[in-house]
Design an enzyme around this catalytic site. Structure first.
Site, PDB file in Angstrom:
ATOM      1  N   LYS A   1     -35.308 -41.128 -13.908  1.00 14.98           N
ATOM      2  CA  LYS A   1     -36.345 -42.253 -13.356  1.00 14.98           C
ATOM      3  C   LYS A   1     -35.863 -44.019 -14.570  1.00 14.98           C
ATOM      4  O   LYS A   1     -36.618 -43.723 -15.718  1.00 14.98           O
ATOM      5  CB  LYS A   1     -36.930 -42.243 -13.171  1.00 14.98           C
TER       6      LYS A   1
ATOM      7  N   ASP B   1     -16.954 -48.738  -3.027  1.00 11.31           N
ATOM      8  CA  ASP B   1     -15.955 -48.965  -3.465  1.00 11.31           C
ATOM      9  C   ASP B   1     -15.918 -49.145  -4.943  1.00 11.31           C
ATOM     10  O   ASP B   1     -15.846 -48.626  -5.834  1.00 11.31           O
ATOM     11  CB  ASP B   1     -15.270 -50.674  -3.405  1.00 11.31           C
TER      12      ASP B   1
ATOM     13  N   ASN C   1     -25.100 -48.835   1.851  1.00  6.68           N
ATOM     14  CA  ASN C   1     -24.972 -50.216   2.977  1.00  6.68           C
ATOM     15  C   ASN C   1     -25.818 -49.837   3.754  1.00  6.68           C
ATOM     16  O   ASN C   1     -26.288 -48.882   4.215  1.00  6.68           O
ATOM     17  CB  ASN C   1     -22.881 -50.598   2.780  1.00  6.68           C
TER      18      ASN C   1
ATOM     19  N   LYS D   1      -2.714 -49.449   3.052  1.00  3.99           N
ATOM     20  CA  LYS D   1      -3.090 -48.347   3.148  1.00  3.99           C
ATOM     21  C   LYS D   1      -2.188 -47.274   4.123  1.00  3.99           C
ATOM     22  O   LYS D   1      -2.868 -46.519   4.367  1.00  3.99           O
ATOM     23  CB  LYS D   1      -4.719 -48.552   3.111  1.00  3.99           C
TER      24      LYS D   1
ATOM     25  N   LYS E   1      -4.522 -54.641   4.730  1.00  2.00           N
ATOM     26  CA  LYS E   1      -5.605 -53.819   4.916  1.00  2.00           C
ATOM     27  C   LYS E   1      -4.165 -52.344   5.256  1.00  2.00           C
ATOM     28  O   LYS E   1      -4.470 -51.513   4.861  1.00  2.00           O
ATOM     29  CB  LYS E   1      -6.571 -53.228   5.224  1.00  2.00           C
TER      30      LYS E   1
ATOM     31  N   PHE F   1     -10.596 -48.320   9.649  1.00  3.09           N
ATOM     32  CA  PHE F   1     -11.877 -49.832   9.987  1.00  3.09           C
ATOM     33  C   PHE F   1     -11.964 -50.856   8.443  1.00  3.09           C
ATOM     34  O   PHE F   1     -10.901 -50.834   8.354  1.00  3.09           O
ATOM     35  CB  PHE F   1     -13.232 -49.501  10.405  1.00  3.09           C
TER      36      PHE F   1
HETATM   37  O1  PMT Z   1     -22.083 -46.953  11.283  1.00  5.59           O
HETATM   38  P1  PMT Z   1     -22.308 -48.088  12.108  1.00  5.59           P
HETATM   39  O2  PMT Z   1     -23.668 -48.952  12.068  1.00  5.59           O
HETATM   40  O3  PMT Z   1     -21.835 -47.531  13.842  1.00  5.59           O
HETATM   41  O4  PMT Z   1     -21.031 -49.345  11.448  1.00  5.59           O
HETATM   42  C1  PMT Z   1     -20.428 -49.157  11.928  1.00  5.59           C
HETATM   43  C2  PMT Z   1     -18.833 -49.475  10.619  1.00  5.59           C
HETATM   44  C3  PMT Z   1     -19.144 -51.073  10.631  1.00  5.59           C
HETATM   45  C4  PMT Z   1     -19.559 -49.047   9.219  1.00  5.59           C
HETATM   46  C5  PMT Z   1     -17.333 -49.412  11.121  1.00  5.59           C
HETATM   47  O5  PMT Z   1     -17.398 -49.973  12.768  1.00  5.59           O
HETATM   48  C6  PMT Z   1     -16.849 -49.982  10.182  1.00  5.59           C
HETATM   49  O6  PMT Z   1     -15.924 -50.730  10.200  1.00  5.59           O
HETATM   50  N1  PMT Z   1     -16.464 -48.504   9.633  1.00  5.59           N
HETATM   51  C7  PMT Z   1     -15.134 -49.789   7.385  1.00  5.59           C
HETATM   52  C8  PMT Z   1     -16.480 -50.227   6.849  1.00  5.59           C
HETATM   53  C9  PMT Z   1     -15.280 -50.374   5.378  1.00  5.59           C
HETATM   54  O7  PMT Z   1     -15.542 -49.701   4.699  1.00  5.59           O
HETATM   55  O8  PMT Z   1     -14.672 -51.640   5.683  1.00  5.59           O
HETATM   56  P2  PMT Z   1     -14.055 -51.764   4.504  1.00  5.59           P
HETATM   57  O9  PMT Z   1     -13.059 -53.184   4.947  1.00  5.59           O
HETATM   58  O10 PMT Z   1     -14.540 -51.735   3.482  1.00  5.59           O
HETATM   59  O11 PMT Z   1     -12.941 -50.405   4.105  1.00  5.59           O
HETATM   60  C10 PMT Z   1     -11.441 -50.433   5.011  1.00  5.59           C
HETATM   61  C11 PMT Z   1     -11.908 -49.278   5.249  1.00  5.59           C
HETATM   62  O12 PMT Z   1     -10.941 -48.688   4.039  1.00  5.59           O
HETATM   63  C12 PMT Z   1     -12.117 -48.636   6.061  1.00  5.59           C
HETATM   64  O13 PMT Z   1     -12.060 -47.223   6.978  1.00  5.59           O
HETATM   65  C13 PMT Z   1     -13.058 -47.042   5.315  1.00  5.59           C
HETATM   66  O14 PMT Z   1     -13.801 -46.020   5.585  1.00  5.59           O
HETATM   67  C14 PMT Z   1     -11.987 -47.187   3.980  1.00  5.59           C
HETATM   68  N2  PMT Z   1     -12.400 -46.986   2.688  1.00  5.59           N
HETATM   69  C15 PMT Z   1     -13.161 -48.458   2.281  1.00  5.59           C
HETATM   70  C16 PMT Z   1     -12.940 -48.054   0.337  1.00  5.59           C
HETATM   71  C17 PMT Z   1     -12.983 -46.791   0.413  1.00  5.59           C
HETATM   72  N3  PMT Z   1     -13.514 -46.506  -1.689  1.00  5.59           N
HETATM   73  N4  PMT Z   1     -12.769 -45.681   0.584  1.00  5.59           N
HETATM   74  C18 PMT Z   1     -11.804 -45.873   2.589  1.00  5.59           C
HETATM   75  O15 PMT Z   1     -10.994 -45.116   2.485  1.00  5.59           O
END
Ligand code: PMT
Length: 402
Positions: A288, A278, A209, A341, A337, A323
């Site tokens: 490849k 995810d 991403n 979580k 979330k 986040f």
């Molecule tokens: O890195 P930058 O370019 O500065 O950008 C910042 C950012 C946009 C990446 C950051 O601010 C941000 O939003 N990070 C979380 C992105 C994300 O994965 O969001 P989510 O809504 O998919 O996940 C929710 C939370 O679960 C997040 O804290 C994530 O780290 C966590 N997660 C998600 C999926 C997974 N399999 N395991 C996790 O721990």
């Protein structure tokens, strides 16, 4: 009576050396104890006596002075310094420090100090932009030396460009700010995750991403600056490690999962800013994948949700911050979330807004806590947002989380 802070000022041979006089004078007025070390070439621009009169301290100007200043002074000044400032800093001094050369009083003292070092470069634009100088600056920044960006304007050599020493007031302000640095997180152990994950498809391709790591690195940097012990678990980024931060590099979500789980118990605050995939390809091709006429379908399998797992295992006194990167129904999704979580609060960025989310130096977020309080924040730098998040985490830890 509060003890006066000691600042050691290293003056090197540039036309801006005279401005260091004003800096010393202003620091003295701010009740700072100032010691000056001058290089040989600095003395061609300004007399040591001027610094001596203003600082009211002996100016170290010659390593082989009698009494043997270098034997006593460089160690005692190195130890005494609360902050070391090199102003103006020539390309030469930056190059010497970056390469471990210690051949005069200033370089030997810098090498012997454990104090934070602040460097204010001033030189001709082409010199400043020379890749060797820039490489030396980057190298030192990665080791924790801090730089004050030179201004752009008319230089002493007649050129117009970057390389001008900022006004003394600005440098003094930076010095005073550094001296006042609060260590309010010094008893905290913080894990920050940052950056993207990469899920391999075959030896040359992967799913990822747009995360640059800037948000997570800003949090790690500010936390370490405020005295916390910080472990940064980072996906692939091009960012240098922030000063004082221990870093573990990972590529895939599984690797991040393992690293986070192994260290989770150590931390009292965990901040998950990483953008974690995810899903991952169910099978990673050994070779490849070749072009074919038919469409290619890659089956994906679920990755573990690291944050959810942390929430399941959360100790009562650990603060867990997530986040949320959303493109629709920001508040609804973020609230879900928090519950799923088991978070103390979530920082939700609305990716549809300009200046929010991935890659940018700024972010626009809404912070929602587990009691349902919603705080909409206006656009700010990721560094400023990092401070807000850390303030909130500190507040919660003082209140004692259930
Ligand atoms: O890195 P930058 O370019 O500065 O950008 C910042 C950012 C946009 C990446 C950051 O601010 C941000 O939003 N990070 C979380 C992105 C994300 O994965 O969001 P989510 O809504 O998919 O996940 C929710 C939370 O679960 C997040 O804290 C994530 O780290 C966590 N997660 C998600 C999926 C997974 N399999 N395991 C996790 O721990």
């Amino acid at each position: 009576m509060e003890q006066r802070k000691n600042v050691v000022i290293g003056v090197t041979g540039g036309i801006a050396a005279y401005k260091a006089l004003d800096i010393v004078s202003k620091l003295k007025k701010a009740s700072v104890n100032v010691h000056v070390i001058m290089t040989q070439s600095a003395q061609k621009f300004v007399q040591p006596l001027s610094f001596q009169s203003l600082s009211q301290n002996y100016v170290v100007a010659d390593m082989f002075d009698e009494p043997k200043t270098w034997e006593i002074e460089h160690i005692s000044l190195a130890q005494k310094a609360d902050l070391f400032v090199i102003v103006p800093a020539t390309a030469n001094i930056i190059g010497k420090i970056a390469n471990g050369i210690a051949d005069d009083m200033l370089t030997t003292t810098v090498m012997a100090t454990k104090a934070p070092v602040l460097i204010a470069p001033a030189m001709n634009t082409n010199m400043y932009q020379n890749p060797i100088v820039q490489e030396n600056i980057r190298k030192l920044e990665q080791m924790g030396y801090r730089f004050i960006e030179p201004d752009t304007g008319q230089l002493a050599c007649g050129d117009v460009g970057v390389g001008k020493l900022p006004p003394p007031e600005k440098i003094v302000e930076e010095i005073l700010q550094q001296l006042d640095r609060k260590l309010d997180l010094k008893d905290k152990k913080i894990i920050v995750t940052a950056g993207p994950t990469r899920e391999p498809i075959d030896p040359v391709r992967y799913i990822t991403n747009h995360s640059s790591g800037k948000m997570g690195y800003a949090i790690a940097e500010k936390a370490a600056y405020r005295g916390a012990e910080v472990l940064l678990i980072s996906g692939p980024t091009t960012l240098p490690s922030p000063y004082g931060v221990q870093r573990i590099d990972v590529n895939t979500t599984m690797e991040m999962y393992e690293a986070v789980m192994e260290k989770a118990k150590w931390a009292n605050i965990i901040i998950k800013a990483a953008a974690v995939a995810d899903f991952r390809p169910a099978v990673v091709a050994e070779n490849k994948i070749k072009k074919a006429d038919a469409d290619l379908i890659i089956p994906l399998t679920r990755n573990p949700d690291i944050l959810k797992e942390l929430g399941n295992r959360k100790a009562p006194n650990t603060i867990l911050i997530g986040f949320a990167a959303e493109t629709q129904d920001l508040i609804e999704n973020a609230k879900k979330k928090i519950q799923n979580k088991n978070l103390d609060f979530i920082v939700a960025n609305d990716l549809t807004k300009e200046g929010a989310g991935f890659q940018s130096d700024t972010n626009i977020v809404t912070i929602i806590d587990k009691k349902g309080h919603i705080e909409h924040l206006s656009k700010m730098s990721k560094g400023e947002l990092a401070e807000v998040i850390l303030d909130k985490a500190k507040q919660l830890s003082m209140e004692g989380v259930e």
